[in-house]
Design a protein around this motif. Structure first.
Motif, PDB file in Angstrom:
ATOM      1  N   GLU A  11      96.235  52.233  37.563  1.00 18.32           N
ATOM      2  CA  GLU A  11      97.207  51.487  38.366  1.00 18.32           C
ATOM      3  C   GLU A  11      98.585  51.507  37.709  1.00 18.32           C
ATOM      4  O   GLU A  11      99.609  51.643  38.385  1.00 18.32           O
ATOM      5  N   THR A  12      98.631  51.399  36.373  1.00 17.07           N
ATOM      6  CA  THR A  12      99.901  51.440  35.648  1.00 17.07           C
ATOM      7  C   THR A  12     100.579  52.791  35.817  1.00 17.07           C
ATOM      8  O   THR A  12     101.788  52.878  36.068  1.00 17.07           O
ATOM      9  N   PHE A  13      99.806  53.861  35.699  1.00 19.05           N
ATOM     10  CA  PHE A  13     100.371  55.201  35.879  1.00 19.05           C
ATOM     11  C   PHE A  13     100.888  55.392  37.302  1.00 19.05           C
ATOM     12  O   PHE A  13     101.932  56.017  37.515  1.00 19.05           O
ATOM     13  N   ALA A  14     100.157  54.872  38.281  1.00 19.89           N
ATOM     14  CA  ALA A  14     100.582  54.997  39.677  1.00 19.89           C
ATOM     15  C   ALA A  14     101.895  54.253  39.906  1.00 19.89           C
ATOM     16  O   ALA A  14     102.770  54.736  40.644  1.00 19.89           O
ATOM     17  N   MET A  15     102.055  53.086  39.301  1.00 23.52           N
ATOM     18  CA  MET A  15     103.312  52.343  39.444  1.00 23.52           C
ATOM     19  C   MET A  15     104.468  53.099  38.810  1.00 23.52           C
ATOM     20  O   MET A  15     105.582  53.111  39.343  1.00 23.52           O
ATOM     21  N   LEU A  16     104.218  53.749  37.678  1.00 22.33           N
ATOM     22  CA  LEU A  16     105.274  54.525  37.028  1.00 22.33           C
ATOM     23  C   LEU A  16     105.683  55.717  37.887  1.00 22.33           C
ATOM     24  O   LEU A  16     106.864  56.060  37.966  1.00 22.33           O
ATOM     25  N   ASP A  17     104.705  56.335  38.546  1.00 18.22           N
ATOM     26  CA  ASP A  17     105.007  57.492  39.396  1.00 18.22           C
ATOM     27  C   ASP A  17     105.875  57.109  40.589  1.00 18.22           C
ATOM     28  O   ASP A  17     106.672  57.919  41.073  1.00 18.22           O
ATOM     29  N   ALA A  18     105.703  55.899  41.074  1.00 14.75           N
ATOM     30  CA  ALA A  18     106.362  55.489  42.317  1.00 14.75           C
ATOM     31  C   ALA A  18     107.642  54.693  42.082  1.00 14.75           C
ATOM     32  O   ALA A  18     108.223  54.186  43.033  1.00 14.75           O
ATOM     33  N   SER A  19     108.086  54.586  40.845  1.00 17.51           N
ATOM     34  CA  SER A  19     109.251  53.746  40.563  1.00 17.51           C
ATOM     35  C   SER A  19     110.284  54.516  39.756  1.00 17.51           C
ATOM     36  O   SER A  19     109.939  55.370  38.931  1.00 17.51           O
ATOM     37  N   SER A  20     111.537  54.204  40.005  1.00 19.11           N
ATOM     38  CA  SER A  20     112.627  54.746  39.206  1.00 19.11           C
ATOM     39  C   SER A  20     113.185  53.705  38.243  1.00 19.11           C
ATOM     40  O   SER A  20     114.102  53.992  37.476  1.00 19.11           O
ATOM     41  N   GLU A  21     112.632  52.518  38.287  1.00 18.18           N
ATOM     42  CA  GLU A  21     113.043  51.421  37.408  1.00 18.18           C
ATOM     43  C   GLU A  21     111.914  51.114  36.421  1.00 18.18           C
ATOM     44  O   GLU A  21     110.744  51.414  36.683  1.00 18.18           O
ATOM     45  N   PRO A  22     112.224  50.513  35.268  1.00 18.72           N
ATOM     46  CA  PRO A  22     111.177  50.159  34.310  1.00 18.72           C
ATOM     47  C   PRO A  22     110.096  49.284  34.939  1.00 18.72           C
ATOM     48  O   PRO A  22     110.386  48.362  35.707  1.00 18.72           O
ATOM     49  N   VAL A  23     108.853  49.584  34.610  1.00 14.90           N
ATOM     50  CA  VAL A  23     107.699  48.891  35.194  1.00 14.90           C
ATOM     51  C   VAL A  23     107.087  47.956  34.150  1.00 14.90           C
ATOM     52  O   VAL A  23     106.818  48.382  33.017  1.00 14.90           O
ATOM     53  N   PRO A  24     106.843  46.695  34.484  1.00 15.59           N
ATOM     54  CA  PRO A  24     106.152  45.796  33.549  1.00 15.59           C
ATOM     55  C   PRO A  24     104.634  45.967  33.677  1.00 15.59           C
ATOM     56  O   PRO A  24     104.051  45.579  34.694  1.00 15.59           O
ATOM     57  N   PRO A  25     103.955  46.529  32.677  1.00 12.21           N
ATOM     58  CA  PRO A  25     102.504  46.749  32.766  1.00 12.21           C
ATOM     59  C   PRO A  25     101.724  45.479  32.453  1.00 12.21           C
ATOM     60  O   PRO A  25     100.916  45.432  31.513  1.00 12.21           O
ATOM     61  N   VAL A  26     101.926  44.455  33.249  1.00 10.89           N
ATOM     62  CA  VAL A  26     101.380  43.131  32.947  1.00 10.89           C
ATOM     63  C   VAL A  26      99.856  43.149  32.933  1.00 10.89           C
ATOM     64  O   VAL A  26      99.220  42.652  31.984  1.00 10.89           O
ATOM     65  N   ARG A  27      99.250  43.713  33.969  1.00 13.21           N
ATOM     66  CA  ARG A  27      97.793  43.680  34.058  1.00 13.21           C
ATOM     67  C   ARG A  27      97.140  44.409  32.888  1.00 13.21           C
ATOM     68  O   ARG A  27      96.187  43.898  32.293  1.00 13.21           O
ATOM     69  N   PHE A  28      97.653  45.588  32.536  1.00 13.68           N
ATOM     70  CA  PHE A  28      97.041  46.356  31.450  1.00 13.68           C
ATOM     71  C   PHE A  28      97.220  45.635  30.116  1.00 13.68           C
ATOM     72  O   PHE A  28      96.290  45.589  29.298  1.00 13.68           O
ATOM     73  N   VAL A  29      98.397  45.077  29.870  1.00 16.91           N
ATOM     74  CA  VAL A  29      98.639  44.378  28.606  1.00 16.91           C
ATOM     75  C   VAL A  29      97.714  43.169  28.479  1.00 16.91           C
ATOM     76  O   VAL A  29      97.120  42.930  27.412  1.00 16.91           O
ATOM     77  N   ASN A  30      97.584  42.391  29.551  1.00 15.16           N
ATOM     78  CA  ASN A  30      96.693  41.223  29.499  1.00 15.16           C
ATOM     79  C   ASN A  30      95.255  41.641  29.249  1.00 15.16           C
ATOM     80  O   ASN A  30      94.527  41.003  28.463  1.00 15.16           O
ATOM     81  N   LEU A  31      94.818  42.716  29.914  1.00 20.67           N
ATOM     82  CA  LEU A  31      93.450  43.196  29.722  1.00 20.67           C
ATOM     83  C   LEU A  31      93.260  43.740  28.315  1.00 20.67           C
ATOM     84  O   LEU A  31      92.208  43.546  27.694  1.00 20.67           O
ATOM     85  N   LEU A  32      94.275  44.417  27.774  1.00 15.51           N
ATOM     86  CA  LEU A  32      94.203  44.948  26.411  1.00 15.51           C
ATOM     87  C   LEU A  32      94.062  43.827  25.399  1.00 15.51           C
ATOM     88  O   LEU A  32      93.212  43.884  24.492  1.00 15.51           O
ATOM     89  N   ARG A  33      94.868  42.789  25.540  1.00 16.85           N
ATOM     90  CA  ARG A  33      94.833  41.691  24.577  1.00 16.85           C
ATOM     91  C   ARG A  33      93.569  40.857  24.714  1.00 16.85           C
ATOM     92  O   ARG A  33      93.124  40.232  23.745  1.00 16.85           O
ATOM     93  N   THR A  34      92.981  40.861  25.911  1.00 21.42           N
ATOM     94  CA  THR A  34      91.711  40.141  26.090  1.00 21.42           C
ATOM     95  C   THR A  34      90.556  40.932  25.498  1.00 21.42           C
ATOM     96  O   THR A  34      89.666  40.365  24.842  1.00 21.42           O
ATOM     97  N   THR A  35      90.573  42.242  25.721  1.00 16.21           N
ATOM     98  CA  THR A  35      89.490  43.088  25.222  1.00 16.21           C
ATOM     99  C   THR A  35      89.571  43.284  23.721  1.00 16.21           C
ATOM    100  O   THR A  35      88.539  43.292  23.027  1.00 16.21           O
ATOM    101  N   PHE A  36      90.776  43.411  23.195  1.00 16.68           N
ATOM    102  CA  PHE A  36      90.986  43.624  21.762  1.00 16.68           C
ATOM    103  C   PHE A  36      91.920  42.529  21.243  1.00 16.68           C
ATOM    104  O   PHE A  36      93.148  42.678  21.287  1.00 16.68           O
TER     105      PHE A  36
END
Length: 434
Positions: free
Chosen positions: A149-174
């Protein structure tokens, strides 16, 4: 100059006919007006000339009255509409520009010292085989789905993307990536540690049936290693050979005035990480002895990750606050644009690569039939399997050098049958993790 009426089928055109113009030039002018090609034109005019107008006729000798009708026979060329409508950059939205690659790639917003994560994910984003595997993530694979989902948002945007979901999941998992400092902000982390966490998680969440590794990650980034241990104090001690799979190569960085080893180039650091000596027990001597370790690559990956090991743990016995600190090695290490790993490969893999290089030097096309000297999978050193499922390692002159060379294709080919793997000896280095 009389003005006549040119009739072609259902269409009628007003045309200023200059009698002094030669007939061949007249036909060219009519083509630009009506679209009827010169070779198809037949001109007839009642009372002006007999039959059809010939290229040798002289119109200046003909009395052409005003408004006279000239019949043009012939089918005009059809202008086909383009299959894909042309869209100009200035007419695109910002999202459309991003998808078309008309603007610089979008970055990721720093969500609390996440530069280590942003840089690593940006490198992984441009591995097409990984993107394909992520899009096919099975249900319940939250980590891989969040990354897709993060990669898809980057592909579709010309502005910086906040990877909120991935960061939250990363910090929860690790939880170590959620560590905070004394002032409450998130602490800086190491890109290599993130790469390890991502690789372990995606290897578990992206299964791939029909591959030697069993998962998509190792089918793309996995390196087959062969480790040989030899006792330096007893020649009669048989060598110990082990096979393993790695996901990156490590460049050990050493140097300084007090160091006996000076690492100035990437090859030197890689060699340092693949060789060494340790103390371990010798059954022949009945005691601990010095053993030499020599690790070589038995199967190259499709993409190679190199870890520039710039951090080390420094003990601080005189400190009351801590037992040690993590220090960074500030030393320049040069690296080539094309990394040649030939010297770090096993003898079997070198034999396969040497044969392929000889073909390329002679300009002889390989087995893939494209004449580029690269050869197909078999000539690139693809693994052969015997009846028990193991590799035969045969270097047959007729069948091509196979052995352990290029085991990545055995993993990747079933995953991506429409992709042609060409270069078993020059895998792509996509990043060095600092």
């Amino acid at each position: 100059m009389p003005r006549v009426s040119i009739k072609n089928g259902k269409n009628t055109f007003d045309f200023d006919l200059d009698p002094t113009v030669p007939v061949p030039e007249l036909r060219v002018l009519l083509y630009s007006l009506t679209g009827v090609p010169v070779e198809r034109q037949k001109l007839m005019a009642k009372g002006l000339w007999r039959g059809t107008l010939k290229d040798t006729d002289d119109l200046s000798a003909v009395n052409i009255p005003e408004g006279h009708q000239v019949l043009l026979m012939g089918t005009a060329e059809r202008v086909e509409a383009p299959e894909v409508k042309t869209v100009f950059v200035e007419d695109m939205t910002s999202d459309e520009k991003a998808r078309a690659g008309a603007v610089a790639p979008a970055g990721m917003v720093n969500l609390g010292n996440t530069c280590y994560m942003n840089s690593t994910l940006q490198c992984l984003r441009y591995v097409p085989e990984l993107r394909e595997a992520l899009r096919a993530s099975p249900p319940g694979a939250n980590f891989s789905r969040a990354l897709a989902e993060t990669f898809a948002m980057l592909d579709a945007s010309s502005e910086p993307v906040p990877p909120v979901r991935f960061v939250n999941l990363l910090r929860t998992t690790f939880p170590n990536f959620a560590a905070q400092g004394s002032r409450g902000g998130y602490m800086q982390q190491d890109a290599e540690e993130l790469y390890n966490a991502v690789s372990e998680t995606l290897a578990a969440q992206l299964p791939a049936s029909g591959t030697r590794s069993g998962n998509s990650w190792d089918a793309i980034f996995g390196i087959q290693m062969e480790e040989t241990w030899e006792c330096a104090e007893a020649d009669e001690e048989p060598p110990v050979v082990r096979s393993d799979r790695a996901r990156k190569l490590v460049c050990n960085i050493q140097g300084g005035a007090a160091s006996a080893v000076q690492v100035n180039h990437l090859h030197e650091g890689l060699r340092l990480g693949l060789e060494g000596t340790v103390e371990k027990r010798s059954e022949v001597l009945g005691r601990d002895a010095s053993w030499t370790r020599r690790t070589r690559i038995a199967g190259l990956p499709r993409y190679l990750c190199v870890h520039m090991m710039r951090f080390y743990w420094k003990a601080t016995p005189d400190s009351r606050e801590h037992s040690g600190v993590k220090c960074k090695i500030v030393r320049p290490v040069s690296f080539p644009e094309t990394l040649d790993l030939f010297e770090f490969c096993t003898d079997k893999l070198q034999a396969a690569l040497r044969r392929n290089r000889a073909r390329a030097d002679r300009g002889i096309g390989g087995g893939d039939g494209d004449g580029d000297g690269e050869g197909d999978g078999e000539d690139q050193g693809m693994p052969a399997e015997d009846a028990s499922g193991g590799e035969t390692g045969a270097l047959d002159q007729d069948d091509g050098a196979r052995g352990d060379a290029g085991a990545w294709e055995a993993d990747a080919a079933p995953l991506y049958p429409d992709r042609e793997f060409e270069n078993a000896g020059g895998c792509e280095v996509f990043n060095d993790l600092v």
